[in-house]
Design a protein around this motif. Structure first.
Motif, PDB file in Angstrom:
ATOM      1  N   ILE A 238      39.258  34.792  36.271  1.00 19.69           N
ATOM      2  CA  ILE A 238      38.776  33.416  36.134  1.00 19.69           C
ATOM      3  C   ILE A 238      37.611  33.347  35.148  1.00 19.69           C
ATOM      4  CG2 ILE A 238      37.624  31.529  37.364  1.00 19.69           C
ATOM      5  CD1 ILE A 238      39.382  32.336  39.800  1.00 19.69           C
ATOM      6  N   ALA A 239      36.687  34.308  35.234  1.00 21.61           N
ATOM      7  CA  ALA A 239      35.542  34.336  34.324  1.00 21.61           C
ATOM      8  C   ALA A 239      35.993  34.543  32.879  1.00 21.61           C
ATOM      9  CB  ALA A 239      34.571  35.436  34.738  1.00 21.61           C
TER      10      ALA A 239
ATOM     11  N   HIS B   3      38.840  33.613  31.599  1.00 27.20           N
ATOM     12  CA  HIS B   3      39.444  32.349  31.163  1.00 27.20           C
ATOM     13  C   HIS B   3      38.369  31.335  30.785  1.00 27.20           C
ATOM     14  CE1 HIS B   3      41.600  28.482  31.667  1.00 27.20           C
ATOM     15  NE2 HIS B   3      42.539  29.163  31.039  1.00 27.20           N
ATOM     16  N   HIS B   4      37.337  31.217  31.617  1.00 29.33           N
ATOM     17  CA  HIS B   4      36.243  30.276  31.333  1.00 29.33           C
ATOM     18  C   HIS B   4      35.432  30.694  30.106  1.00 29.33           C
ATOM     19  CE1 HIS B   4      36.972  27.721  34.706  1.00 29.33           C
ATOM     20  NE2 HIS B   4      36.768  28.682  35.587  1.00 29.33           N
ATOM     21  N   SER B   5      35.394  31.987  29.808  1.00 30.56           N
ATOM     22  CA  SER B   5      34.655  32.478  28.642  1.00 30.56           C
ATOM     23  C   SER B   5      35.444  32.329  27.355  1.00 30.56           C
ATOM     24  CB  SER B   5      34.279  33.950  28.829  1.00 30.56           C
ATOM     25  OG  SER B   5      33.385  34.089  29.899  1.00 30.56           O
ATOM     26  N   GLY B   6      36.698  31.906  27.466  1.00 25.80           N
ATOM     27  CA  GLY B   6      37.511  31.728  26.271  1.00 25.80           C
ATOM     28  C   GLY B   6      38.104  33.021  25.738  1.00 25.80           C
TER      29      GLY B   6
END
Length: 112
Positions: free
Chosen positions: A37-38, A40-43
């Motif tokens: 998840i991290a 994904h959120h970090s791009g």
């Protein structure tokens, strides 16, 4: 993109993430899920959780995955692929959760 780099994170499947919510103090989320998840959120361009059939981590006994369950020390691998700068930023941002994770970074070679 010719400057792709891969970062592999190795850790036991029983590893848990730091609690971020009240309920996490009762049942902390799996580190593998938190890292995906991290990422994904970090791009991060690409993230994969590799299912390990057999293997061992440093200082642990060899472990084999079985349908009825596996050892708490059974290894997992998350592979992140992006440019090196973004991967290093991810490592720095999540350093507190990655202190017991073995990280291996290598440049990707593209066959032309």
């Amino acid at each position: 993109m010719n400057d792709m780099t891969a970062l592999r994170l190795y850790f036991p499947q029983s590893s848990r993430a730091k609690p971020t919510r009240f309920w996490h103090h009762l049942t902390a989320p799996a580190l593998s899920n938190r890292l995906l998840i991290a990422a994904h959120h970090s791009g991060i361009h690409q993230a994969l959780l590799h299912s390990v059939h057999a293997g061992y981590l440093q200082g642990k006994k060899p472990s084999h995955h079985h349908v009825e369950g596996a050892s708490a020390h059974h290894p997992l691998c998350i592979e992140l692929i992006d440019i090196e700068e973004r991967l290093r930023a991810f490592l720095h941002e999540h350093a507190d959760e990655l202190r017991h994770v073995r990280a291996v970074m290598f440049r990707c070679e593209l066959a032309l």
